[in-house]
Design a protein around this motif. Sequence first.
Motif, PDB file in Angstrom:
ATOM      1  N   THR A 638      32.029  56.032  46.585  1.00  7.50           N
ATOM      2  CA  THR A 638      32.782  54.780  46.490  1.00  7.50           C
ATOM      3  C   THR A 638      32.667  54.022  47.808  1.00  7.50           C
ATOM      4  N   GLY A 639      32.974  52.742  47.762  1.00  5.44           N
ATOM      5  CA  GLY A 639      32.962  51.938  48.980  1.00  5.44           C
ATOM      6  C   GLY A 639      33.931  50.780  48.876  1.00  5.44           C
ATOM      7  N   THR A 640      34.685  50.571  49.949  1.00  7.02           N
ATOM      8  CA  THR A 640      35.624  49.442  50.014  1.00  7.02           C
ATOM      9  C   THR A 640      35.515  48.845  51.406  1.00  7.02           C
ATOM     10  N   THR A 641      35.401  47.535  51.498  1.00  7.56           N
ATOM     11  CA  THR A 641      35.239  46.919  52.809  1.00  7.56           C
ATOM     12  C   THR A 641      36.581  46.437  53.353  1.00  7.56           C
ATOM     13  N   GLN A 642      36.544  45.992  54.591  1.00  4.35           N
ATOM     14  CA  GLN A 642      37.757  45.571  55.287  1.00  4.35           C
ATOM     15  C   GLN A 642      38.476  44.472  54.504  1.00  4.35           C
ATOM     16  N   ASP A 643      39.805  44.571  54.462  1.00  6.65           N
ATOM     17  CA  ASP A 643      40.652  43.605  53.758  1.00  6.65           C
ATOM     18  C   ASP A 643      40.335  43.531  52.263  1.00  6.65           C
ATOM     19  N   ASN A 644      39.741  44.596  51.745  1.00  7.73           N
ATOM     20  CA  ASN A 644      39.474  44.695  50.302  1.00  7.73           C
ATOM     21  C   ASN A 644      38.649  43.520  49.777  1.00  7.73           C
ATOM     22  N   LYS A 645      37.631  43.152  50.547  1.00 10.15           N
ATOM     23  CA  LYS A 645      36.794  42.025  50.130  1.00 10.15           C
ATOM     24  C   LYS A 645      35.720  42.445  49.118  1.00 10.15           C
ATOM     25  N   ASP A 646      35.223  43.684  49.244  1.00 11.32           N
ATOM     26  CA  ASP A 646      34.146  44.154  48.389  1.00 11.32           C
ATOM     27  C   ASP A 646      34.451  45.555  47.889  1.00 11.32           C
ATOM     28  N   GLY A 647      34.169  45.793  46.623  1.00  7.75           N
ATOM     29  CA  GLY A 647      34.273  47.133  46.053  1.00  7.75           C
ATOM     30  C   GLY A 647      32.906  47.593  45.588  1.00  7.75           C
ATOM     31  N   ASN A 673      45.441  44.011  47.247  1.00 12.09           N
ATOM     32  CA  ASN A 673      45.771  45.313  47.823  1.00 12.09           C
ATOM     33  C   ASN A 673      44.658  46.309  47.528  1.00 12.09           C
ATOM     34  N   THR A 674      44.712  47.439  48.216  1.00  9.26           N
ATOM     35  CA  THR A 674      43.682  48.466  48.086  1.00  9.26           C
ATOM     36  C   THR A 674      43.718  49.132  46.720  1.00  9.26           C
ATOM     37  N   ALA A 675      44.887  49.239  46.123  1.00  8.67           N
ATOM     38  CA  ALA A 675      44.982  49.872  44.813  1.00  8.67           C
ATOM     39  C   ALA A 675      44.079  49.177  43.800  1.00  8.67           C
ATOM     40  N   ILE A 676      43.992  47.846  43.890  1.00  8.04           N
ATOM     41  CA  ILE A 676      43.140  47.091  42.977  1.00  8.04           C
ATOM     42  C   ILE A 676      41.728  46.961  43.532  1.00  8.04           C
ATOM     43  N   GLY A 677      41.622  46.735  44.835  1.00  9.61           N
ATOM     44  CA  GLY A 677      40.333  46.393  45.424  1.00  9.61           C
ATOM     45  C   GLY A 677      39.440  47.550  45.788  1.00  9.61           C
TER      46      GLY A 677
END
Length: 767
Positions: A638-647, A673-677
């Motif tokens: 998995t991958g998530t970028t800063q401020d949940n800009k990209d998943g 939020n991170t839960a969604i992003g």
Amino acid sequence: MLERIKKHPKLKWALIIFLSLIALFFLFFGSIYFGLWGKIPSSKELTELKQNKATQVLAANGKLIGKFYVFDRQPIDFDQFPQHLIEALIATEDARFYEHDGIDNRSLLRVFFKSILLQDESAGGGSTITLQLAKNIYGRRDFGMFGIVINKMQEAIIAKRLEDIYSKNEIIELYFNTVPFSDNTYGIESASMKFFDKHTSALSLEEAAVLVGMLKASHYYNPRIFPERSRLRRDVVLMQMARYDYLSMEEAEEAKLLPLILDYKSYSHDKGIAPYFREQVRKDVSKVLDTLRNKDGQKYNIYRDGLIVHTTLNYDMQRLAEEAMLEHMAELQEQHEKSYGNYAPWIKNKQILDDAIKRSGRYQSLQKEGLSEAEILKKLEQKHPTELFSYDGMETKNVSTIDSISHYLKFLNSGLLAVNPENGGVQAWVGGVDFRFFKYDHVAQSKRQVGSTFKPFVYTAALENGIDPCSYFSVREVTYEDGWTPSNSSSEGDDPNMNYNLKTALSRSMNTIAVKVLMETGIDNVITQAREMGIESDLPKVPSIALGTASLNLSELTSAYTSFVNDGLYSKPYYITKIEDGNGNLLAEFKPVVSKKRAFSEDTRKIMLNMMQATVNEGTASRLRYRYGLNNDIAGKTGTTQDNKDGWFVGITPNLVCVSWVGADDHRIGFRNTAIGQGANSALPIFARLMQKMNANSEFNKITNARFQPLSAELAELMECPPQERDNFFERLFSGKNKNDRNRGDEKEKKKKGFFNRLFGKKDKDN
């Protein structure tokens, strides 16, 4: 007789007028025949008829996925026409087709007396199939008040020449290959594929009647727009067939009872399957054609020369990938909008909207016209009926251009690329949620920060540079020289005195440990490793690269991950296998591009796969198991970028590598939020739904049933260590747990820990 005419001046003048009219007619006809009103094709030119033909794009199994054309035309041979199609045409359009020589004099007389003199509209027309063919091929020009007469005479001359050159069957073949149908479709094969998704040879009686019925007025009888009108016209065709004994009355009545059922497939540039993929193919093929010449020394034309482009695309997987993406994105979009409520950045952030307005094509075109900003904005605020994208279906609203721009700012977008890791052959390519409204291709054009999907490159480099997979690294936060202090998304629950091995750290995607592994491995070594795996984009030499702050193209990220299931060799995604002319002659051929040098050892490859399998089985991608019920052998990240800009999510099976991305087109708009992003929620479900659909289809058993090779006994023993261990009392005592100690950096912590490990006879795995 002459004496009588001389004695009667009126009769004399009548004869003079009559002969003059005949002379004028022949002069007029001669002027047309000899080309004074426009050149008429000679018999030689008619023997070399060449019509614009659509270029076809085929999937790996030969199924048509799209076309490039000015006119959608796909010629076929006479023996591919079912007999009932030919009979429907003749019965409806030209009952004496086999009796006349291009012009049906009986029909012309009927038209003259009934239609013109008696004004009987039921008399029908006098046009033959051959006359219609002449019109189809050469069209009509505007000659003013004499236009209809001149065009009709030109068509009659061409029709007579066609009848002298071609047999009746050849004329029918030419006719069916050139006649216009609804929706900018030319030729029976294109119409059959578009309206019924089947080849002409497979048309049923009632389907053939629908298409032939459309010829009377292609728009008026368009079955897509006017199904009832089209059905009634179909029934007329069936009755005509019965009238001329091609069907019994019972057969005609039975066929009339059947419903009109379409299987409409649009091959337009904006619609249909794989539109982003087709656009990329168009660009690439156009570049190739610029380097080729035909037998006449001319460049090939992708829109007119009827070429055949063969691709690697898996038609059914592409269809399932698009379904999976749309199903998930509809749900995610609802979550996204609901999470922001009335405080959405596309509503509250005026700068974002202003920038989007100024980037719009409408704004820029008005600016080029010399309008001031105030004048431009006034025009953009004018409301007009506009079709707007929605997951609930397209809707037309009365909105301004600014309203429309604001509407599209809220939408998340997506990209997906699935390839065969052995050769890079593209199996599925989804560049966005809807090509009609979002032209930007997130597979071919976009570069985004990749977040934690970069971490496997770090861990691969670490293993290659001698770090033991059972090395333990502290989860404690550390501040680096530039004042940057990475933290974990689950930092509230992490015990700062806990240490994790590489497998656990990667599967749980621990940021603090990823950076420590990077620093111990060396930034240059990690960048070199990424390059050897096919990453070509710029990679900044900073500690944050471990967390995926580099912006990469989805295609190159996919390519790099193929090395984990292709013996350490990365495969570049490729999708065009060959280009042929309309006769099947090879014009260009393309081979896979696979690296010749292994990017890492076989042991490293197997260990990394095992670690990424743990990500799926027990780590950040475990919802593949517990929520989506997937039991396939899958490795992933998995991958998530800063401020949940990209998943992001990378899904790996032994025979497929699939990378999916989700985010907003405007990078300033992130998830609330991170839960969604987080990638596990935003991007992973697309892969999960795709795998579910593939599991349900035995066609994909080679992919879905494939299994990874188990670790050898030696490697399994090498990785046999507890996932975590806690600092002992003395380590905790001297570990510098307060903020000031952490800010000194990780080197002091490592030295202290190494000392106490040696003091108590413990293996120093952090050094």
